[in-house]
Design a protein around this motif. Structure first.
Motif, PDB file in Angstrom:
ATOM      1  N   PHE B 193     100.640  64.837  58.443  1.00 32.61           N
ATOM      2  CA  PHE B 193     101.377  65.268  59.627  1.00 32.61           C
ATOM      3  C   PHE B 193     102.148  66.565  59.375  1.00 32.61           C
ATOM      4  O   PHE B 193     102.271  67.411  60.262  1.00 32.61           O
ATOM      5  CB  PHE B 193     102.304  64.143  60.116  1.00 32.61           C
ATOM      6  CG  PHE B 193     101.591  63.180  61.027  1.00 32.61           C
ATOM      7  CD1 PHE B 193     101.736  63.300  62.406  1.00 32.61           C
ATOM      8  CD2 PHE B 193     100.745  62.204  60.522  1.00 32.61           C
ATOM      9  CE1 PHE B 193     101.048  62.437  63.249  1.00 32.61           C
ATOM     10  CE2 PHE B 193     100.056  61.351  61.360  1.00 32.61           C
ATOM     11  CZ  PHE B 193     100.195  61.460  62.726  1.00 32.61           C
ATOM     12  N   ALA B 194     102.639  66.736  58.150  1.00 28.04           N
ATOM     13  CA  ALA B 194     103.320  67.999  57.827  1.00 28.04           C
ATOM     14  C   ALA B 194     102.327  69.153  57.912  1.00 28.04           C
ATOM     15  O   ALA B 194     102.618  70.205  58.497  1.00 28.04           O
ATOM     16  CB  ALA B 194     103.938  67.920  56.434  1.00 28.04           C
ATOM     17  N   LEU B 234      85.537  52.244  65.796  1.00 26.10           N
ATOM     18  CA  LEU B 234      85.456  53.300  66.797  1.00 26.10           C
ATOM     19  C   LEU B 234      86.801  53.461  67.495  1.00 26.10           C
ATOM     20  O   LEU B 234      87.336  54.579  67.629  1.00 26.10           O
ATOM     21  CB  LEU B 234      84.361  52.954  67.814  1.00 26.10           C
ATOM     22  CG  LEU B 234      83.956  54.094  68.753  1.00 26.10           C
ATOM     23  CD1 LEU B 234      83.350  55.250  67.965  1.00 26.10           C
ATOM     24  CD2 LEU B 234      82.984  53.598  69.814  1.00 26.10           C
ATOM     25  N   ILE B 235      87.368  52.312  67.884  1.00 28.56           N
ATOM     26  CA  ILE B 235      88.670  52.365  68.572  1.00 28.56           C
ATOM     27  C   ILE B 235      89.734  52.953  67.651  1.00 28.56           C
ATOM     28  O   ILE B 235      90.551  53.773  68.052  1.00 28.56           O
ATOM     29  CB  ILE B 235      89.065  50.948  69.055  1.00 28.56           C
ATOM     30  CG1 ILE B 235      88.147  50.533  70.222  1.00 28.56           C
ATOM     31  CG2 ILE B 235      90.534  50.914  69.485  1.00 28.56           C
ATOM     32  CD1 ILE B 235      88.326  49.105  70.667  1.00 28.56           C
ATOM     33  N   LYS B 236      89.676  52.531  66.368  1.00 27.04           N
ATOM     34  CA  LYS B 236      90.635  53.063  65.386  1.00 27.04           C
ATOM     35  C   LYS B 236      90.581  54.582  65.333  1.00 27.04           C
ATOM     36  O   LYS B 236      91.608  55.276  65.445  1.00 27.04           O
ATOM     37  CB  LYS B 236      90.271  52.494  64.005  1.00 27.04           C
ATOM     38  CG  LYS B 236      91.435  51.841  63.273  1.00 27.04           C
ATOM     39  CD  LYS B 236      91.005  51.557  61.847  1.00 27.04           C
ATOM     40  CE  LYS B 236      91.493  50.178  61.413  1.00 27.04           C
ATOM     41  NZ  LYS B 236      90.882  49.788  60.126  1.00 27.04           N
ATOM     42  N   LEU B 237      89.354  55.100  65.188  1.00 22.35           N
ATOM     43  CA  LEU B 237      89.214  56.562  65.060  1.00 22.35           C
ATOM     44  C   LEU B 237      89.645  57.269  66.330  1.00 22.35           C
ATOM     45  O   LEU B 237      90.291  58.313  66.278  1.00 22.35           O
ATOM     46  CB  LEU B 237      87.755  56.908  64.708  1.00 22.35           C
ATOM     47  CG  LEU B 237      87.356  56.540  63.272  1.00 22.35           C
ATOM     48  CD1 LEU B 237      85.886  56.835  63.050  1.00 22.35           C
ATOM     49  CD2 LEU B 237      88.198  57.299  62.269  1.00 22.35           C
ATOM     50  N   ILE B 242      93.615  60.503  69.301  1.00 25.04           N
ATOM     51  CA  ILE B 242      94.571  60.667  70.408  1.00 25.04           C
ATOM     52  C   ILE B 242      95.965  60.956  69.864  1.00 25.04           C
ATOM     53  O   ILE B 242      96.667  61.860  70.329  1.00 25.04           O
ATOM     54  CB  ILE B 242      94.575  59.408  71.312  1.00 25.04           C
ATOM     55  CG1 ILE B 242      93.256  59.345  72.095  1.00 25.04           C
ATOM     56  CG2 ILE B 242      95.770  59.425  72.269  1.00 25.04           C
ATOM     57  CD1 ILE B 242      93.039  58.040  72.831  1.00 25.04           C
ATOM     58  N   ILE B 243      96.343  60.216  68.816  1.00 22.79           N
ATOM     59  CA  ILE B 243      97.675  60.422  68.233  1.00 22.79           C
ATOM     60  C   ILE B 243      97.802  61.859  67.697  1.00 22.79           C
ATOM     61  O   ILE B 243      98.781  62.557  67.950  1.00 22.79           O
ATOM     62  CB  ILE B 243      97.947  59.398  67.121  1.00 22.79           C
ATOM     63  CG1 ILE B 243      98.138  58.008  67.753  1.00 22.79           C
ATOM     64  CG2 ILE B 243      99.180  59.774  66.307  1.00 22.79           C
ATOM     65  CD1 ILE B 243      98.162  56.879  66.746  1.00 22.79           C
ATOM     66  N   ILE B 244      96.758  62.275  66.958  1.00 26.45           N
ATOM     67  CA  ILE B 244      96.794  63.627  66.389  1.00 26.45           C
ATOM     68  C   ILE B 244      96.906  64.676  67.491  1.00 26.45           C
ATOM     69  O   ILE B 244      97.720  65.599  67.420  1.00 26.45           O
ATOM     70  CB  ILE B 244      95.539  63.880  65.518  1.00 26.45           C
ATOM     71  CG1 ILE B 244      95.671  63.080  64.210  1.00 26.45           C
ATOM     72  CG2 ILE B 244      95.380  65.353  65.210  1.00 26.45           C
ATOM     73  CD1 ILE B 244      94.463  63.187  63.313  1.00 26.45           C
ATOM     74  N   SER B 245      96.100  64.496  68.551  1.00 29.49           N
ATOM     75  CA  SER B 245      96.110  65.468  69.637  1.00 29.49           C
ATOM     76  C   SER B 245      97.494  65.547  70.266  1.00 29.49           C
ATOM     77  O   SER B 245      98.049  66.640  70.467  1.00 29.49           O
ATOM     78  CB  SER B 245      95.096  65.089  70.715  1.00 29.49           C
ATOM     79  OG  SER B 245      93.831  64.937  70.137  1.00 29.49           O
TER      80      SER B 245
END
Lengths: 614, 422
Positions: B193-194, B234-237, B242-245
């Motif tokens: 995340f950094a 698939l859902i995990k990825l 989505i979180i990253i975006s």
């Protein structure tokens, strides 16, 4: 509490590892900064070092007799460093410095805008006396200090146009010459500008240690890297301040110029322009104010007429035509031409005053006969050796140019003008090719028409006649640096293309002009003056009074041209003034017999004579 | 008498000696940093070095007193101390004095004190109390939540005081939690995340960010190919993507919420802005000071950068560059070495504790010191952004010196008791 199995015990190694890795990273970074990179050392030096510019004293200027005519006076600049200012009694401070409160606020604002940490000028060029007074009180006002500077001073308020003035460098100067930095002074006109590189010397640098507040902390490396300032070179002029001053006095209330040259060396003995101004007006704090006043003056005191104003030379130019005629073989001393109050040809008439007729060459000079020179000029252009008048004219023009008209000499002053000697192409355009001849250009025979010459060129004419055939380019600076290191620029003899033998007749004629001709007022006991008057017609009003002369006749010491605008006959004003200059220079005094004349010349006011009064 | 002798007998002299060395070196360098020929006496109480000496003496007294206190006191009253310290934080928010934009000081007469400094050790105590006495492992959601609550409450209050640097220090407790079972993935996630934050700041335009996200999408796609092809993965990825975006686009927003000077500092560090006279000034001057020291330095009181005040905050946050300039690489590596040895020693000593409370508290001490040391030296060396936190034991300032002394000596006291315990 009992010891239990610690499932995460191994994690301590990860944590050890973290600490060690960070330590190593820091050591690497430190090694890079401290061991393998020298740029930071330099930067530290630059940080703590301030280069203080040491301004060398500008070169002094001496006249031909080693009289000091320009020197430097110590003055002081009041500097301010905004971030060192403390609350203070502003009104008292304003009173000490002699400025208004509004002005104070404005200047502080300007200084802050420039820099909080660096010094900027608060008040420039404060006199020594005032500085002593200010400095006594300055301890009350942290952030202010005075720093020495110099100011040009002129013990004799003469020769303003020659000496010129200095002023702060502008953006263009800064771009052209990296020597200068903002706030420096440089020569802006006259000799100050022409000899700037000699006069300015070389700035020195004193490297000081300073802290971040710019406070001085002593010399950097014990002054090992300081560069000593080299003072400017002195200038030794050919000018004689006594006759320069005298000439300026004589020209008071007259418009015009005097140029006196030592014919043997080309050194200018005096170059007077009138109206003029006191050079002390354009120095220091009063400069810009005075400059504006002088600039607006309708008498144009800033104009160096001796160098820049071009006038019709009038009858003095007849000598030129006579010399050309003699050299070309179309004129002899015995040549006689009739004059019936002038020269007439197919309806064209050039007037002349009454004198006996016909005259030979000598007499024509003595009496300044117009008709005679119309004939001489006609015979030069009509010379059978040349195909046509145009070719004759080209030859004539070649002589005139060689004699120093229509050209620049490269005098050591800025903005020399070349005057005007018309080219054949000019007449081709005006009349059409082949449709002009000696008659259409007859004015040139008597120095009128398109001919324009500067007073300098006319003085140079007197000089080459005095030298019987050559001149050395007129110049002001005899030597640079030391009195005996002669200015190498001006040694070449320029021959004018007329044999020495032809000059005898001309000189004889010029002698008679003074002894028994148009310039009898120019007679001096015991000195044989040779001269020629001119009365230049011009579109601006009354005729200009012109006189050129040299003296003594044998072994001449001075050649001179005097030009006085709108003052009538050459014999009335220009000739007497010339003779006074010559007498003063050669004898050092004016003989009592002529003091009436001197008085009349000194007191004559010709400024308001504008209209022709018949 | 017997007990007291026993106490001093059990003291870990290695930590004490390093502590004394660091404090003494700090004092010497503060003297050099603010040296003034008009006040050349190092004992001049009107100058910072005189005052620092006063605080050093007070700290030693404080340390001595702590050694005399019954070690059980700190364990039993951990939450009380923690609560009181939180109250002072609230109090300072209401009545504190604002210094340089942060409302984090109490002014008592001519004396100013910074409560946030003291909350560090109280938080360490509270965390040690919570995790240690109950023998809790931080490998479940509940323990993680309560630990986070203990850590983040003071951090939030300090953030409200506008003192971002001091608040960041609480990140350090991650080491404690890690040691107590928090998943090591926390570091990987933190790192990712950094990196994402830095990248999204560097890629200023939205298009560049979209391209970056597209690449991440491709990488995740490849990861899916390598994984078992089922819905769960698939859902995990997709969730991760989505979180990253969301994160990438919220970085800009968070960044814009930072104070302008902090924004500039981060940009300067990321080389997005070249500003040696402005925000980069401190760091640039500090690098010059350190770099000009060379191997052996310019000598005591000979530092030109130091003496002539080119480096701002030189006696406080930038004290390390004085060491660099006047003592050279030998000096700086000595200081770095001392800190690393101290940190290793603390962890070593923590590991030999039989009481969980003492051990976890020891990790808290090491974490706080490590974080301060890393951030401060990293900042001075120009590899981390300028975050104004002091170098422990070294920097000028009574509050921080006392707080670090208390922090360390409580641990020393706990350790001295290890033989008596149980």
């Amino acid at each position: 509490m009992i010891m239990r199995r610690d499932t995460y015990a191994d994690r301590k190694y990860i944590i050890y590892g973290f600490f060690i890795v960070v330590g190593i990273l820091f050591l690497i970074r430190l090694a890079y900064l401290q061991l393998f990179n020298d740029s930071f050392k330099l930067a530290a030096d630059n940080n703590t070092r301030r280069d203080i510019t040491i301004y060398p004293p500008r070169g002094l200027v001496f006249d031909r007799n080693d009289e000091l005519i320009v020197y430097n006076e110590a003055v002081f600049d009041l500097m301010v460093i905004p971030n060192q200012l403390k609350p203070m009694d502003t009104l008292a401070f304003c009173k000490i410095v002699g400025i208004s409160y509004e002005n104070f606020v404005k200047r502080i604002k300007k200084a802050k805008k420039y820099s909080w940490r660096k010094a900027s000028f608060f008040e420039k060029q404060i006199s020594k006396e005032q500085t002593a007074y200010i400095q006594e009180k300055l301890y009350n006002y942290p952030g202010f200090y005075v720093q020495p500077n110099t100011l040009r001073k002129y013990p004799h308020p003469i020769a303003a146009h020659i000496l010129g003035y200095i002023g702060e460098v502008n953006q263009k100067n800064l771009e052209q010459d990296s020597y200068y930095s903002q706030g420096d002074y440089m020569g802006k006109s006259g000799l100050e500008r022409f000899y700037e590189k000699d006069l300015r010397g070389n700035k020195g640098v004193q490297k000081l240690m300073v802290d971040v507040y710019n406070r001085e902390k002593g010399p950097f490396h014990e002054g090992k890297y300081d560069v000593a300032a080299q003072k400017g070179k002195n200038l030794y002029l050919g000018l004689d301040w006594i006759i320069q001053e005298y000439g300026e006095k004589l020209m008071v209330n007259k418009k015009g110029a005097i140029v006196a040259i030592d014919p043997k060396t080309g050194e200018i003995l005096a170059m007077v322009t009138s109206t003029n101004y006191d050079p002390n007006l354009l120095t220091g704090r009063v400069r810009s104010k005075n400059y504006r006043i002088l600039l607006k003056d309708t008498l144009k005191p800033l104009l160096n007429r001796a160098l820049i104003s071009s006038y019709p030379p009038g009858s003095t130019f007849k000598l030129i035509n006579a010399l050309i005629g003699l050299q070309e073989g179309v004129l002899h001393n015995g040549s006689r031409y009739a004059c019936h109050n002038g020269f007439s040809f197919r309806g064209l008439h050039v007037g002349c005053h009454s004198h006996r007729s016909p005259l030979n060459l000598e007499e024509s000079i003595q009496h300044s006969c117009n008709a005679y020179y119309c004939e001489v000029y006609r015979s030069i252009l009509g010379n059978k050796n040349y195909a046509n008048s145009e070719e004759g004219f080209r030859k004539w023009r070649e002589y005139v140019t060689k004699m120093g008209f229509g050209v620049k000499y490269g005098i050591d002053l800025p903005s020399e003008k070349r005057g005007n000697i018309p080219k054949p192409e000019y007449y081709d355009k005006y009349y059409g090719k082949g449709h002009w001849n000696a008659i259409t250009t007859i004015s040139l025979s008597i120095g009128q028409g398109e001919i324009l010459a500067t007073p300098l060129q006319m003085a140079n004419q007197a000089a080459f006649i005095a030298n019987r055939g050559y001149y050395i380019a007129p110049h002001l600076v005899r030597a640079i640096g030391r009195p005996d290191s002669l200015n190498p620029r001006f040694t070449e003899k320029h021959y004018v293309g007329v044999d020495e033998k032809y000059f005898d007749i001309i000189v004889e004629g010029m002698s008679k002009v003074v002894s028994n001709g148009t310039a009898r007022l120019a007679r001096i006991d015991s000195v044989e003056v040779c001269g020629k008057t001119g009365t230049a017609q011009n579109p601006h009003g009354e005729n200009h009074s012109v006189f050129i002369a040299f003296a003594p006749r044998n072994n001449p010491k001075i050649a001179i041209a005097v030009f006085i605008e709108n003052s009538g006959y050459g014999g009335t004003w220009a000739a007497p003034i010339s003779s006074l200059m010559i007498e003063k220079y050669l004898k050092g005094y004016i003989s009592p017999k002529r003091s009436w004349l001197e008085k009349r010349m000194l007191e004559g006011n010709l400024l308001n004579v504008k209209k022709k009064d018949k | 008498m017997r007990e007291r002798r026993g106490v001093f007998h059990g003291i870990d002299w290695v930590m004490i000696v390093i502590y004394l060395l660091l404090v003494f070196m700090g004092w010497i360098n503060i003297y050099a940093a603010v040296y003034d020929q008009d006040h050349a006496s190092i004992f001049d109480l009107s100058q910072r070095y005189g005052k620092q000496l006063m605080w050093i003496v007070a700290s030693l007294l404080l340390g001595f007193v702590i050694i005399l206190i019954d070690p059980k006191f700190f364990n039993q009253f951990a939450f009380l101390i923690y609560g009181i310290s939180l109250l002072t934080l609230l109090f300072v928010l209401g009545f504190g004095k604002e210094v340089a934009g942060s409302k984090s000081w109490f002014q008592i007469g001519s004396f100013a004190i910074q409560p946030a400094e003291f909350v560090k050790f109280s938080t360490a105590l509270a965390l040690a109390h919570y995790l240690g006495n109950l023998g809790i492992k931080v490998d479940n959601l509940k323990a993680t939540f309560y630990s986070a609550l203990i850590i983040l409450t003071p951090a939030a209050l300090i953030l409200l005081q506008n003192d971002t640097g001091s608040a960041l220090v609480y990140v350090a407790f991650i080491f404690v939690l890690y040691r107590q079972g928090l998943s090591g993935n926390i570091f990987i996630i933190g790192f990712v995340f950094a990196a994402l934050a830095i990248l999204s700041l560097l890629l200023e335009s939205a298009q560049a960010k979209l391209i970056m996200l597209a690449l991440i999408f491709l990488m995740l796609g490849v990861a899916y190919l390598a994984m078992k092809h089922n819905i769960k993965n698939l859902i995990k990825l997709i969730g991760i993507f989505i979180i990253i975006s969301a994160y990438v686009f919220s970085v800009d927003f968070a960044f814009s919420k930072l104070q302008p000077h902090q924004q500039v500092r981060i940009k300067v560090l990321l080389n997005m802005k070249d500003d040696p006279r402005g925000a980069g000034y401190n760091v640039n001057q500090s690098k010059i000071a350190i770099g000009s020291g060379g191997i052996t330095g310019k000598g005591f009181l000979k530092g030109t950068q130091t003496k002539f005040n080119f480096v701002p905050e030189q006696s406080t946050d930038f004290i390390f560059c004085t060491v660099g300039e006047e003592w050279g690489f030998l000096g700086t590596s000595t200081v770095v070495g001392l800190f690393v040895v101290l940190l290793l020693r603390i962890v070593y000593v923590a590991e030999r504790q039989r009481s969980h409370f003492s051990k976890i508290y020891g990790y808290g001490v090491a974490s706080i010191l490590f974080f301060h040391f890393t951030i401060n030296v990293g900042m001075v060396l120009g590899i981390l952004p300028v975050i104004g936190i002091p170098l422990p034991f070294f920097s000028y300032g009574g509050s921080s010196l006392w707080a670090f002394t208390i922090l360390l000596f409580i641990f020393i006291r706990q350790d001295a008791e290890r033989m008596q315990l149980l």
